[in-house]
Design a protein around this motif. Structure first.
Motif, short mmCIF file in Angstrom:
data_model
loop_
_atom_site.label_atom_id
_atom_site.label_comp_id
_atom_site.label_asym_id
_atom_site.label_seq_id
_atom_site.Cartn_x
_atom_site.Cartn_y
_atom_site.Cartn_z
N ALA A 31 8.45 -2.21 7.21
CA ALA A 31 8.18 -3.26 6.23
C ALA A 31 6.77 -3.83 6.33
CB ALA A 31 9.20 -4.39 6.40
N VAL A 32 6.18 -3.85 7.51
CA VAL A 32 4.88 -4.50 7.69
C VAL A 32 3.79 -3.89 6.81
CG1 VAL A 32 3.05 -4.92 9.38
CG2 VAL A 32 5.41 -5.40 9.97
N PRO A 33 3.63 -2.57 6.72
CA PRO A 33 2.58 -2.05 5.82
C PRO A 33 2.80 -2.42 4.36
CG PRO A 33 3.32 -0.34 7.32
CD PRO A 33 4.24 -1.49 7.49
N TYR A 34 4.06 -2.48 3.92
CA TYR A 34 4.32 -2.87 2.53
C TYR A 34 3.98 -4.33 2.28
CZ TYR A 34 6.61 1.59 1.84
OH TYR A 34 6.87 2.93 1.74
N VAL A 35 4.24 -5.18 3.24
CA VAL A 35 3.90 -6.60 3.10
C VAL A 35 2.39 -6.77 3.06
CG1 VAL A 35 4.00 -8.84 4.26
CG2 VAL A 35 6.03 -7.42 4.13
N ILE A 36 1.68 -6.06 3.93
CA ILE A 36 0.22 -6.16 3.94
C ILE A 36 -0.35 -5.64 2.63
CG2 ILE A 36 -1.87 -5.25 5.04
CD1 ILE A 36 -0.32 -5.35 7.70
N ALA A 37 0.13 -4.50 2.17
CA ALA A 37 -0.35 -3.94 0.90
C ALA A 37 -0.04 -4.88 -0.26
CB ALA A 37 0.26 -2.56 0.67
N GLY A 38 1.13 -5.50 -0.24
CA GLY A 38 1.48 -6.45 -1.28
C GLY A 38 0.57 -7.66 -1.30
N CYS A 39 0.25 -8.18 -0.12
CA CYS A 39 -0.66 -9.32 -0.04
C CYS A 39 -2.06 -8.96 -0.52
CB CYS A 39 -0.73 -9.84 1.39
SG CYS A 39 0.77 -10.66 1.93
N VAL A 40 -2.55 -7.79 -0.12
CA VAL A 40 -3.87 -7.35 -0.57
C VAL A 40 -3.86 -7.18 -2.09
CG1 VAL A 40 -5.51 -5.41 -0.52
CG2 VAL A 40 -4.55 -6.29 1.60
N GLY A 41 -2.82 -6.57 -2.62
CA GLY A 41 -2.73 -6.39 -4.07
C GLY A 41 -2.65 -7.71 -4.81
N PHE A 42 -1.90 -8.66 -4.27
CA PHE A 42 -1.78 -9.97 -4.90
C PHE A 42 -3.13 -10.68 -4.96
CE2 PHE A 42 -1.22 -14.57 -4.28
CZ PHE A 42 -0.62 -14.89 -5.49
N PHE A 43 -3.83 -10.71 -3.82
CA PHE A 43 -5.12 -11.41 -3.80
C PHE A 43 -6.17 -10.67 -4.62
CE2 PHE A 43 -3.32 -13.30 0.15
CZ PHE A 43 -3.30 -14.60 -0.31
N TRP A 44 -6.10 -9.34 -4.67
CA TRP A 44 -7.00 -8.57 -5.50
C TRP A 44 -6.76 -8.90 -6.98
CZ3 TRP A 44 -7.35 -2.51 -5.28
CH2 TRP A 44 -8.39 -2.09 -6.05
N TYR A 45 -5.50 -8.95 -7.38
CA TYR A 45 -5.15 -9.30 -8.75
C TYR A 45 -5.60 -10.73 -9.07
CZ TYR A 45 -2.29 -10.53 -12.78
OH TYR A 45 -1.87 -10.98 -13.99
N LYS A 46 -5.35 -11.63 -8.14
CA LYS A 46 -5.73 -13.04 -8.37
C LYS A 46 -7.24 -13.18 -8.49
CE LYS A 46 -4.57 -17.55 -6.54
NZ LYS A 46 -3.91 -18.28 -5.47
N TYR A 47 -7.98 -12.44 -7.65
CA TYR A 47 -9.44 -12.50 -7.70
C TYR A 47 -9.96 -11.88 -9.00
CZ TYR A 47 -14.32 -11.66 -6.49
OH TYR A 47 -15.68 -11.63 -6.50
#
Length: 65
Positions: free
Chosen positions: A45-61
Motif C-alpha cells: 500500500a505504501v507506494p500507492y499512497v505516495i503516488a497518490g499524494c504526488v499526483g494530488f499535489f501535482w494536480y493541485k499545483y
C-alpha cells in the motif's frame, strides 16, 4: 484480459518463511502468518499512497497556474 482475473494457487514463499508459518499455528489464531499478511499489505500500500499524494499535489499545483 481474462487471464488477469483468474486466481491460481501458488507457493510463492521461501522455504524458511513457509516452515516458520507452518510451525507457528496455535489455538488463539494469532500466528506469524497474520503478521506476514499484514506486513505484505503494508508494503504493497505504501507506494500507492505516495503516488497518490504526488499526483494530488501535482494536480493541485497545475490547477493554480
Amino acid at each position: 484480459m481474462l487471464l488477469t482475473f483468474q486466481a491460481a494457487p501458488v507457493q510463492a514463499q521461501c522455504a524458511m518463511c513457509t516452515a516458520s508459518v507452518e510451525s507457528s499455528n496455535n489455538e488463539s489464531g494469532d500466528s506469524i502468518a497474520n503478521g506476514l499478511n499484514k506486513g505484505i499489505l503494508y508494503l504493497m500500500a505504501v507506494p500507492y499512497v505516495i503516488a497518490g499524494c504526488v499526483g494530488f499535489f501535482w494536480y493541485k499545483y497545475s490547477r493554480k497556474k
